[in-house]
Design an enzyme around this catalytic site. Sequence first.
Site, PDB file in Angstrom:
ATOM      1  N   GLY A  20       2.716   2.176  10.795  1.00  0.00           N
ATOM      2  CA  GLY A  20       3.649   3.293  10.616  1.00  0.00           C
ATOM      3  C   GLY A  20       4.351   3.712  11.886  1.00  0.00           C
ATOM      4  N   HIS A  30      -9.424   0.985   5.277  1.00  0.00           N
ATOM      5  CA  HIS A  30      -8.117   1.204   5.917  1.00  0.00           C
ATOM      6  C   HIS A  30      -8.312   2.122   7.126  1.00  0.00           C
ATOM      7  CE1 HIS A  30      -4.009   2.484   6.595  1.00  0.00           C
ATOM      8  NE2 HIS A  30      -3.641   1.396   5.944  1.00  0.00           N
ATOM      9  N   LYS A  55       0.141   4.251  -0.274  1.00  0.00           N
ATOM     10  CA  LYS A  55      -0.505   5.451   0.299  1.00  0.00           C
ATOM     11  C   LYS A  55      -0.241   6.669  -0.602  1.00  0.00           C
ATOM     12  CE  LYS A  55       0.055   3.375   4.797  1.00  0.00           C
ATOM     13  NZ  LYS A  55       0.059   3.536   6.236  1.00  0.00           N
ATOM     14  N   ASN A  62       0.865  -1.184   0.000  1.00  0.00           N
ATOM     15  CA  ASN A  62       0.000   0.000   0.000  1.00  0.00           C
ATOM     16  C   ASN A  62       0.899   1.231   0.000  1.00  0.00           C
ATOM     17  OD1 ASN A  62      -1.817   2.046   0.507  1.00  0.00           O
ATOM     18  ND2 ASN A  62      -2.276   1.415   2.614  1.00  0.00           N
ATOM     19  N   SER A 122       3.771  -2.182  10.425  1.00  0.00           N
ATOM     20  CA  SER A 122       5.231  -2.206  10.583  1.00  0.00           C
ATOM     21  C   SER A 122       5.830  -3.573  10.268  1.00  0.00           C
ATOM     22  CB  SER A 122       5.624  -1.739  11.991  1.00  0.00           C
ATOM     23  OG  SER A 122       5.186  -0.409  12.190  1.00  0.00           O
ATOM     24  N   GLU A 134      -6.732   4.552   8.114  1.00  0.00           N
ATOM     25  CA  GLU A 134      -6.580   5.982   7.807  1.00  0.00           C
ATOM     26  C   GLU A 134      -7.866   6.543   7.198  1.00  0.00           C
ATOM     27  OE1 GLU A 134      -2.926   5.545   5.623  1.00  0.00           O
ATOM     28  OE2 GLU A 134      -1.927   4.972   7.489  1.00  0.00           O
ATOM     29  N   GLU A 139      -5.042  -5.176  10.843  1.00  0.00           N
ATOM     30  CA  GLU A 139      -4.026  -4.142  11.021  1.00  0.00           C
ATOM     31  C   GLU A 139      -4.273  -3.414  12.342  1.00  0.00           C
ATOM     32  OE1 GLU A 139      -2.261  -2.908   7.045  1.00  0.00           O
ATOM     33  OE2 GLU A 139      -4.042  -1.689   7.287  1.00  0.00           O
TER      34      GLU A 139
HETATM   35  C1  PEP Z   1      -0.711   0.078   6.311  1.00  0.00           C
HETATM   36  O1  PEP Z   1      -0.927   1.273   6.398  1.00  0.00           O
HETATM   37  O2  PEP Z   1      -1.536  -0.680   5.738  1.00  0.00           O
HETATM   38  C2  PEP Z   1       0.515  -0.437   6.919  1.00  0.00           C
HETATM   39  C3  PEP Z   1       0.574  -1.690   7.229  1.00  0.00           C
HETATM   40  O3  PEP Z   1       1.518   0.485   7.110  1.00  0.00           O
HETATM   41  P1  PEP Z   1       3.001   0.197   7.704  1.00  0.00           P
HETATM   42  O4  PEP Z   1       3.489  -1.086   7.081  1.00  0.00           O
HETATM   43  O5  PEP Z   1       3.804   1.372   7.292  1.00  0.00           O
HETATM   44  O6  PEP Z   1       2.841   0.069   9.177  1.00  0.00           O
END
Ligand code: PEP
Length: 253
Positions: free
Chosen positions: A176, A98, A11, A9, A216, A100, A170
């Site tokens: 992040g 998601h 973003k 992703n 992460s 976000e 998630e």
């Molecule tokens: C995400 O936003 O779907 C995600 C997993 O981000 P990150 O790997 O940067 O934590």
Amino acid sequence: MRKHIVAGNWKMNMTFSEADELLDELMSELEKVTLPRDTQVIVCPPFPYIEMASDYANDSYFTVGAQDVSEHEKGAYTGEVSAAMLESCEIDYCIVGHSERRAYHGETDAQVAAKVDQLLAHNLKPIVCVGEVLEERESGRQQEVVKRQVEGGLFHLDANQIQQVVIAYEPVWAIGTGKTATPDQAQEMHAFIRSLLKEKYGAAVADEISILYGGSCKPSNAKELFSNPDVDGGLIGGASLKAGDFMGIVTSF
Ligand code: PEP
């Protein structure tokens, strides 16, 4: 058997030329490895680069996903992109719900459900994100929250439709932040999600659904996370922006 999936992703990152470079690198890295046949690599770039990514994907080993879709079929919804448009661009997957989108755009479980319906009606596979925030985990409510999101976003589907869906667990506190769920925390929640699916649709259907971990995930922890029986791969944010890191995860099964 359900697929192993690693989905990147991107973003809201990358200029056109940076995206071009990353796709080019990714393609040549993917050409060098032989992935197990049940492994699917998905790249979800920002909308303006979808066509370029599709061109690369045509002669490579990954497929393309979008990062969001409108809950509406068509019409006066300035700035939105419909499932019919994605279908016409031959896009296979789309992320929905998601954290976000839920946090910054107030996306509700009902909207997630409507987006899932749009995608399925247009032959795209939804990657539906669920996960608790830190305060919910600290107060022991993570399963209650995830159950509500899974039921609210998905349980109106029939047994055939649910098998088109990929679920991404998630934990929001891990996205992040550099803070990853432990393999045990991931496995526990993935098994819980699969138990919900089993209860509603039966074991055979539940066993067909890929459940990805996101938060992460990086080359150094992917192997341990993916070795759990109910962790079928990852949804990758930050580490999907560097071909080497992403490939380190892709080859972790
Ligand atoms: C995400 O936003 O779907 C995600 C997993 O981000 P990150 O790997 O940067 O934590």
